[in-house]
Design an enzyme around this catalytic site. Structure first.
Site, PDB file in Angstrom:
ATOM      1  N   PRO A 130       0.855  -1.199   0.000  1.00 55.17           N
ATOM      2  CG  PRO A 130       0.036  -1.013   2.181  1.00 55.17           C
ATOM      3  CD  PRO A 130       0.773  -1.940   1.271  1.00 55.17           C
ATOM      4  CG  MET A 131       3.517   2.142  -1.998  1.00 58.78           C
ATOM      5  SD  MET A 131       4.623   1.855  -3.423  1.00 58.78           S
ATOM      6  CE  MET A 131       3.576   0.810  -4.462  1.00 58.78           C
ATOM      7  CD  GLN A 151      -1.613  -0.106   5.250  1.00 52.82           C
ATOM      8  OE1 GLN A 151      -1.376   0.991   4.784  1.00 52.82           O
ATOM      9  NE2 GLN A 151      -0.667  -0.986   5.574  1.00 52.82           N
ATOM     10  CB  CYS A 179       2.527   4.894   8.044  1.00 53.35           C
ATOM     11  SG  CYS A 179       2.709   6.502   7.225  1.00 53.35           S
ATOM     12  CE  LYS A 222       4.068  -2.722   4.286  1.00 49.16           C
ATOM     13  NZ  LYS A 222       4.916  -1.637   4.814  1.00 49.16           N
ATOM     14  CG  HIS A 239       9.534  -1.623   5.973  1.00 48.06           C
ATOM     15  ND1 HIS A 239       9.096  -0.453   5.395  1.00 48.06           N
ATOM     16  CD2 HIS A 239      10.844  -1.723   5.641  1.00 48.06           C
ATOM     17  CE1 HIS A 239      10.101   0.132   4.758  1.00 48.06           C
ATOM     18  NE2 HIS A 239      11.176  -0.618   4.913  1.00 48.06           N
ATOM     19  N   GLY A 261      10.664  -4.426   2.144  1.00 44.76           N
ATOM     20  CA  GLY A 261      11.793  -3.513   2.294  1.00 44.76           C
ATOM     21  C   GLY A 261      12.991  -3.914   1.456  1.00 44.76           C
ATOM     22  NE  ARG A 317       9.934   5.041  -3.095  1.00 45.95           N
ATOM     23  CZ  ARG A 317       9.030   5.969  -2.867  1.00 45.95           C
ATOM     24  NH1 ARG A 317       8.004   5.717  -2.072  1.00 45.95           N
ATOM     25  NH2 ARG A 317       9.111   7.141  -3.441  1.00 45.95           N
TER      26      ARG A 317
END
Length: 334
Positions: free
Chosen positions: A18-19, A71, A101, A141, A173, A214, A236
Site C-alpha cells: 500500500p502506497m 489497509q 507508517c 503490516k 518492513h 523492504g 516502489r
C-alpha cells in the site's frame, strides 16, 4: 467473496505494498492486467475518515482488482471494528492494520508506526477488527521497531501479542522507523535492513504467515527471500518498473500463466479502463500517471514518458495519446 478468499491463500506469496497517492484504483487496475495472482493493497484509509468523515467512497474498487486488501489506519478498536465491517460489506478479501507508517500526520493521529510502542493496544485493535470481520482475514503490516527500541525485543513482543489474539498473517518492513529526525522518505532508505531478524521471526512463529517488505527490487530477490519466509511485499520497484516486477510474477512466483506477453500488450489492456474512466468524466492523466514506468530500462522509455505525460495534460486528452506514446516506443525499439 468466496473466490477472492480462495485466491488469497496463494496470492500473499507476492504482494504490492500500500502506497499513499500511488496505489489508487487506477494503479491497481494497471497492475492487475500484468498479474492476475499477486495480492494488491489499497492506499491506507483511516478508520476516522470512513466512520466519522463520511468518506465511504474511499472504499470504491472494481471486482477485477481481486485479490484485493484494504489497509486501515487507526488506533481506536471500536472505530476500526466499524471500518472493518464497512470493508467486509464492500467485499474486500482482507483488512490490514497499518503499524508501520512513520509520517508526522499519522503520528499525530497516534497510529501507524507509533503503535509499535504499544503492542497491547495493537492486539486490542486487531481483536476488535477480527470480531467484525468474521471469516475475512485481518492482517498487520509493521516495522521491526521504532526509535530506541531494540528490534530483537520489540518485534517478537508485538508478534506474540498478535499471535495470542489469533492473527495468522503479518508483513514486516525489515527496517526500524525513526519517528523523530527522519522524513518518511528517509525512513524507507536510511535505517538498515535486517532480513535475518524477519527470518528468525518465521522460525519463532512457524504457524504465522510472515511476509518480508523492504529493499526488494526484483523477482530474483523475491524468489531468494521465499526460501526463508512465506511471502514478499514489493513497493516502489513495482510502481516504478512494473513490467520487471509484475509481468512475470504469475509464472515465477505463483506457477501460473502470465496474462501479458509484453509491455505493449499491458498498455493496450488498459484501453477499456481508460475509456470507461473518460466516459465517467475523468481525466486521462489520472490513469496514465501510473503507467509512466511501464517501459523503464527499455528502448524508447523516455519518449514514452514524455509523450504520455505531455499529451495527458492537454484538454480533452483521450486514448489516442496512449497509442501515440506506444507508436513512439515501437519506432525507437525497432
Amino acid at each position: 467473496m468466496k473466490q477472492a478468499k480462495i485466491e488469497l491463500s496463494s496470492a500473499a506469496r507476492l504482494s504490492v505494498a500500500p502506497m499513499m497517492d500511488w496505489t489508487d484504483r487506477h494503479c491497481r487496475a494497471f497492475h492487475r492486467v500484468m498479474s492476475r495472482q499477486t495480492l494488491l493493497y489499497t492506499e491506507m484509509v483511516t478508520s476516522a475518515a470512513l466512520v466519522r468523515g463520511g468518506a465511504a467512497h474511499l472504499l470504491d474498487y472494481d471486482v477485477s482488482e481481486h485479490p484485493l486488501a484494504l489497509q486501515l489506519g487507526g488506533s481506536d478498536p471500536e472505530e476500526l471494528a466499524r471500518a472493518t465491517e464497512m470493508a467486509v460489506d464492500r467485499g474486500y478479501a482482507e483488512v490490514n492494520l497499518n503499524v508501520g507508517c512513520p509520517s508526522d500526520r499519522v503520528q499525530s493521529g497516534s497510529f501507524g508506526a507509533v503503535l509499535m510502542e504499544n503492542p497491547a493496544l495493537v492486539a486490542d485493535c486487531v481483536a476488535a477488527m477480527m470480531r467484525a470481520a468474521g471469516s475475512v482475514p485481518v492482517t498487520v503490516k509493521c516495522r521491526i521497531g521504532v526509535d530506541d527500541q531494540d528490534p530483537q525485543t520489540a518485534l517478537p513482543a508485538l508478534l506474540q501479542h498478535l499471535s495470542d489474539v489469533g492473527i495468522r498473517r503479518v508483513t514486516v518492513h525489515a527496517r526500524k522507523a525513526w519517528l523523530k529526525g527522519l522524513s518518511p522518505k528517509e525512513n524507507r532508505e536510511v535505517p538498515p535492513l535486517d532480513y535475518g531478524l524477519v527470518h528468525a521471526m518465521k522460525q519463532r512463529f512457524p504457524h504465522m504467515h510472515v511476509s518480508l517488505n523492504g529493499g526488494i527490487d526484483s523477482l530474483d530477490l523475491a524468489e531468494a527471500q521465499l526460501a526463508h519466509v512465506d511471502g514478499v511485499m514489493i513497493g516502489r520497484a513495482a510502481y516504478h518498473d512494473p513490467g520487471a516486477i509484475l509481468m512475470h510474477a504469475d509464472s515465477r512466483i505463483h506457477g501460473k500463466t502470465d496474462p501479458c506477453g509484453d509491455r505493449a500488450s499491458a498498455a493496450l489492456a488498459m484501453v477499456p479502463h481508460i475509456e470507461a474512466h473518460l466516459a465517467d468524466g475523468g481525466k486521462l492523466g489520472q490513469v496514465t500517471r501510473h503507467m509512466l514506468g511501464l517501459f523503464a530500462g527499455q528502448p524508447g522509455a523516455r519518449g514514452w514518458r514524455r509523450t504520455l505525460s505531455e499529451g495527458a495534460a492537454k484538454p480533452g486528452a483521450g486514448v489516442d495519446v496512449l497509442h501515440a506514446a506506444l507508436d513512439h516506443v515501437a519506432t525507437l525499439a525497432a
